[in-house]
Each structure stands twice: as structure tokens, then as C-alpha cells.
Design a protein around this motif. Structure first.
Motif, PDB file in Angstrom:
ATOM      1  N   LEU A 226       0.826  -1.208   0.000  1.00 35.73           N
ATOM      2  CA  LEU A 226       0.000   0.000   0.000  1.00 35.73           C
ATOM      3  C   LEU A 226       0.864   1.263   0.000  1.00 35.73           C
ATOM      4  N   SER A 227       1.764   1.325  -0.972  1.00 36.32           N
ATOM      5  CA  SER A 227       2.711   2.443  -1.048  1.00 36.32           C
ATOM      6  C   SER A 227       2.491   3.308  -2.272  1.00 36.32           C
ATOM      7  N   GLY A 228       1.476   2.984  -3.078  1.00 35.92           N
ATOM      8  CA  GLY A 228       1.320   3.696  -4.341  1.00 35.92           C
ATOM      9  C   GLY A 228      -0.121   3.858  -4.760  1.00 35.92           C
ATOM     10  N   PHE A 229      -0.530   3.157  -5.820  1.00 34.44           N
ATOM     11  CA  PHE A 229      -1.789   3.418  -6.524  1.00 34.44           C
ATOM     12  C   PHE A 229      -3.034   3.000  -5.739  1.00 34.44           C
ATOM     13  N   THR A 230      -3.066   1.779  -5.245  1.00 33.95           N
ATOM     14  CA  THR A 230      -4.270   1.269  -4.578  1.00 33.95           C
ATOM     15  C   THR A 230      -4.257   1.629  -3.093  1.00 33.95           C
ATOM     16  N   PRO A 231      -5.253   2.392  -2.617  1.00 30.07           N
ATOM     17  CA  PRO A 231      -5.257   2.824  -1.209  1.00 30.07           C
ATOM     18  C   PRO A 231      -5.765   1.739  -0.264  1.00 30.07           C
ATOM     19  N   LYS A 232      -5.426   1.873   0.985  1.00 36.13           N
ATOM     20  CA  LYS A 232      -5.849   0.910   2.005  1.00 36.13           C
ATOM     21  C   LYS A 232      -7.369   0.829   2.090  1.00 36.13           C
ATOM     22  N   SER A 233      -8.037   1.962   1.880  1.00 37.92           N
ATOM     23  CA  SER A 233      -9.497   1.997   1.973  1.00 37.92           C
ATOM     24  C   SER A 233     -10.180   1.117   0.932  1.00 37.92           C
ATOM     25  N   ALA A 234      -9.470   0.827  -0.171  1.00 37.99           N
ATOM     26  CA  ALA A 234     -10.058   0.030  -1.246  1.00 37.99           C
ATOM     27  C   ALA A 234      -9.946  -1.472  -0.998  1.00 37.99           C
ATOM     28  N   PRO A 236     -10.835  -3.707   1.403  1.00 35.15           N
ATOM     29  CA  PRO A 236     -11.979  -4.556   1.773  1.00 35.15           C
ATOM     30  C   PRO A 236     -12.949  -4.835   0.631  1.00 35.15           C
ATOM     31  N   SER A 237     -12.999  -3.965  -0.372  1.00 31.84           N
ATOM     32  CA  SER A 237     -13.965  -4.130  -1.451  1.00 31.84           C
ATOM     33  C   SER A 237     -13.359  -4.671  -2.744  1.00 31.84           C
ATOM     34  N   LEU A 238     -12.096  -5.107  -2.709  1.00 29.85           N
ATOM     35  CA  LEU A 238     -11.482  -5.669  -3.914  1.00 29.85           C
ATOM     36  C   LEU A 238     -12.218  -6.944  -4.320  1.00 29.85           C
ATOM     37  N   PRO A 239     -12.499  -7.133  -5.603  1.00 34.55           N
ATOM     38  CA  PRO A 239     -13.309  -8.284  -6.036  1.00 34.55           C
ATOM     39  C   PRO A 239     -12.670  -9.645  -5.742  1.00 34.55           C
ATOM     40  N   VAL A 240     -11.359  -9.729  -5.881  1.00 33.07           N
ATOM     41  CA  VAL A 240     -10.615 -10.944  -5.511  1.00 33.07           C
ATOM     42  C   VAL A 240      -9.435 -10.479  -4.662  1.00 33.07           C
ATOM     43  N   ALA A 241      -9.334 -11.013  -3.463  1.00 35.59           N
ATOM     44  CA  ALA A 241      -8.305 -10.534  -2.537  1.00 35.59           C
ATOM     45  C   ALA A 241      -6.908 -10.947  -2.996  1.00 35.59           C
ATOM     46  N   PRO A 242      -5.921 -10.057  -2.839  1.00 40.67           N
ATOM     47  CA  PRO A 242      -4.533 -10.479  -3.041  1.00 40.67           C
ATOM     48  C   PRO A 242      -4.172 -11.571  -2.038  1.00 40.67           C
ATOM     49  N   THR A 243      -3.134 -12.320  -2.355  1.00 44.61           N
ATOM     50  CA  THR A 243      -2.687 -13.352  -1.418  1.00 44.61           C
ATOM     51  C   THR A 243      -2.223 -12.715  -0.115  1.00 44.61           C
ATOM     52  N   TYR A 244      -1.510 -11.594  -0.212  1.00 43.04           N
ATOM     53  CA  TYR A 244      -1.018 -10.861   0.950  1.00 43.04           C
ATOM     54  C   TYR A 244      -1.209  -9.366   0.716  1.00 43.04           C
ATOM     55  N   VAL A 245      -1.423  -8.633   1.813  1.00 38.40           N
ATOM     56  CA  VAL A 245      -1.492  -7.171   1.768  1.00 38.40           C
ATOM     57  C   VAL A 245      -0.639  -6.627   2.910  1.00 38.40           C
ATOM     58  N   ILE A 246       0.281  -5.701   2.593  1.00 40.45           N
ATOM     59  CA  ILE A 246       1.111  -5.089   3.625  1.00 40.45           C
ATOM     60  C   ILE A 246       1.200  -3.582   3.378  1.00 40.45           C
ATOM     61  N   ASP A 247       1.461  -2.841   4.441  1.00 38.08           N
ATOM     62  CA  ASP A 247       1.608  -1.392   4.332  1.00 38.08           C
ATOM     63  C   ASP A 247       2.956  -0.998   3.749  1.00 38.08           C
ATOM     64  N   SER A 248       3.988  -1.776   4.084  1.00 44.13           N
ATOM     65  CA  SER A 248       5.357  -1.464   3.665  1.00 44.13           C
ATOM     66  C   SER A 248       6.100  -2.746   3.346  1.00 44.13           C
ATOM     67  N   LEU A 249       6.994  -2.690   2.368  1.00 41.37           N
ATOM     68  CA  LEU A 249       7.796  -3.869   2.029  1.00 41.37           C
ATOM     69  C   LEU A 249       8.732  -4.269   3.157  1.00 41.37           C
ATOM     70  N   ASP A 250       8.964  -3.365   4.097  1.00 42.24           N
ATOM     71  CA  ASP A 250       9.768  -3.720   5.274  1.00 42.24           C
ATOM     72  C   ASP A 250       9.117  -4.833   6.078  1.00 42.24           C
ATOM     73  N   GLU A 251       7.816  -4.991   5.940  1.00 42.30           N
ATOM     74  CA  GLU A 251       7.071  -5.991   6.719  1.00 42.30           C
ATOM     75  C   GLU A 251       7.230  -7.396   6.165  1.00 42.30           C
ATOM     76  N   TRP A 252       7.722  -7.515   4.944  1.00 34.07           N
ATOM     77  CA  TRP A 252       7.736  -8.841   4.309  1.00 34.07           C
ATOM     78  C   TRP A 252       8.856  -9.709   4.859  1.00 34.07           C
ATOM     79  N   ASP A 253       8.498 -10.945   5.216  1.00 37.97           N
ATOM     80  CA  ASP A 253       9.443 -11.942   5.725  1.00 37.97           C
ATOM     81  C   ASP A 253       9.705 -12.968   4.622  1.00 37.97           C
TER      82      ASP A 253
END
Length: 256
Positions: A226-234, A236-253
Motif C-alpha cells: 500500500l505504497s502507491g496506486f491502490t489505497p488501504k481503503s479500497a 476490503p472491497s477488492l473483487p478478488v483478494a490479493p494473497t497478501y497485503v502489507i503497508d510497507s515492504l519492510d514488513e515482508w518476511d
């Protein structure tokens, strides 16, 4: 799940326009430290991989080989080589598209080309559209590098390649073959480049409609950052959920 490789968007994920995203650089640094294969996959056709490589190094202190940058221009070339219809081409686009196509052995032809390729062109003219329209009407295969209707910049959402392609689609009543994200063409060619299968890679990006859809539509796991085009507010209403959603790439393990 632990992934063997990563397909990564650039603008909005690694940087935002001319602004660096620090977590994006750290993400690439960690991939390099861990020697995990990755490939930048971008719909941008205005710059060559070498130009993108230089920009990453000079503006964002990210140092990669140009072979790790796979653009919609390269995917278009790979598509035409596989299609084997011919070598004559007319292109609406900028140097990052035209030069690569001609360097790949295709020949410029305005009257009766085998292909009409349309990408972003900031100096497009009515005459260019006219040449392309007449060529498509004569039977040229109509290829759109990507369907992005708009591009975000400091002025707002400006016309993208998809807007130019839509004009020609209207003028010719012909649907284009789209190559860039979220289409299968660029994703299959990217997998060939990285040498991994769909279930071994993760598609990483900030734009649900292009980056994440490119994964969802082609059975590849996705990471929406969630660092660019698609906002966090969008989300919950995405038609097909991504496998993962994070605020920052620093969070990825990488090891989970």
C-alpha cells in the motif's frame, strides 16, 4: 509460503515518480543479500532496460543488471517473434519502444506493415493515428503494449498508453492484442526470463488493476503493498483478494 523468486513492479512499489520509497530499496537489498532471484516487470515502454538501470542506480541507489528489467517493450518483441507473421512494423511510441523493436530486427513500414504496435507517446499526432488506422484496416495485427488508461504524475492522472490505444480501437473497430500487465503474455515471458514456474514466484506491486490482477489472472500469488496506486481503503472491497497485503515492504518476511 517461501518463494523461490519475485516478480516486482517499479513505480509505486520501489519508487513513486521521482521520489524514492526507502522500503523498496531495502526490499531489493534484502533480495540481493539472500541471493533470491527477482525480475522487475514494468508496463513502461518509454525507457529501455539500460535507461531504467541507470535511473535506478543514479536516482535511487539501486544497482541491478539490465537483464533483470523486463519491460512491456521486450514482451511485445518476444510476442512478435513467436507470432512469426512478418518483420514489418509501424510503431506509435517513444525511443524505449521503437529502438528496441528495430534493434530486434524488425523493419519500419508505414503503408502495409505486419504489425501496428501502440505504446505511450507524449508527442503523438493525428498523422501518426491516421497511419496506424489505415494500416490496421489493411490487415496489420494491432498490438497494445498495455491497457493503462491513466498514469499518475505530479500533475494528476494523465493519459496512458491505453487511452491512445482506445482511440485506434474506436477508429478501426478492431480490438488490440494487449501484452503488458495484467495480460498473460508478459507474465509468461517473465517466467521464462526468471526460469521459474507460477507456483514458485510472488508478484509484488502497488496497483491492484495491473500488478495484482496480473497475478490473480495467471494463477500467481500476489503481494499488494500500500505504497502507491491502490489505497488501504479500497482493500476490503477488492473483487478478488490479493494473497497478501502489507503497508510497507519492510514488513515482508522472505523466510516465512
Amino acid at each position: 509460503m517461501k518463494y523461490s523468486g519475485y516478480l516486482i513492479d517499479m513505480d509505486g512499489t520501489i519508487y513513486l515518480g521521482s521520489e524514492p520509497i526507502p522500503a523498496g530499496k531495502r526490499f531489493v537489498d534484502r533480495l540481493q543479500e539472500k541471493e533470491i532471484p527477482f525480475l522487475f516487470v514494468t508496463n513502461n515502454t518509454t525507457k529501455s532496460p539500460a535507461s531504467v538501470q541507470n535511473r535506478l542506480a543514479n536516482e535511487f541507489d539501486i544497482h541491478v543488471e539490465s537483464k533483470l528489467i523486463y519491460t512491456a517493450s521486450l514482451a511485445t518483441i518476444d510476442y512478435m517473434k513467436d507470432d512469426v507473421k512478418g518483420k514489418k512494423v509501424y510503431v506509435i511510441g517513444e525511443a524505449g519502444l521503437i529502438d528496441l523493436i528495430l534493434d530486434a530486427g524488425f523493419v519500419w513500414e508505414e503503408e502495409k506493415p505486419d504489425y501496428v504496435v501502440v505504446g505511450l507517446d507524449s508527442e503523438v499526432t493525428y498523422e501518426k493515428f491516421t497511419i496506424a488506422t489505415l494500416a490496421i484496416q489493411k490487415g496489420a495485427t494491432f498490438i497494445g503494449t498495455n491497457s493503462d488508461k491513466n498514469l499518475p504524475n505530479e500533475r494528476g492522472l494523465v493519459p496512458g498508453a491505453g487511452a491512445l490505444i482506445s482511440l485506434l480501437e474506436t477508429a478501426t473497430q478492431t480490438e488490440p492484442i494487449y501484452v503488458g500487465k495484467p495480460e498473460a503474455v508478459i507474465m509468461e515471458k517473465a517466467l521464462d526470463r526468471i526460469g521459474l514456474s507460477k507456483d514458485e514466484v510472488l508478484m509484488v506491486g502497488d496497483n491492484y488493476e495491473t500488478d495484482i490482477r496480473s497475478g490473480i489472472n495467471n494463477d500467481i500469488d500476489t503481494l499488494l503493498v500500500l505504497s502507491g496506486f491502490t489505497p488501504k481503503s479500497a482493500v476490503p472491497s477488492l473483487p478478488v483478494a490479493p494473497t497478501y497485503v502489507i503497508d510497507s515492504l519492510d514488513e515482508w518476511d522472505f523466510d516465512k
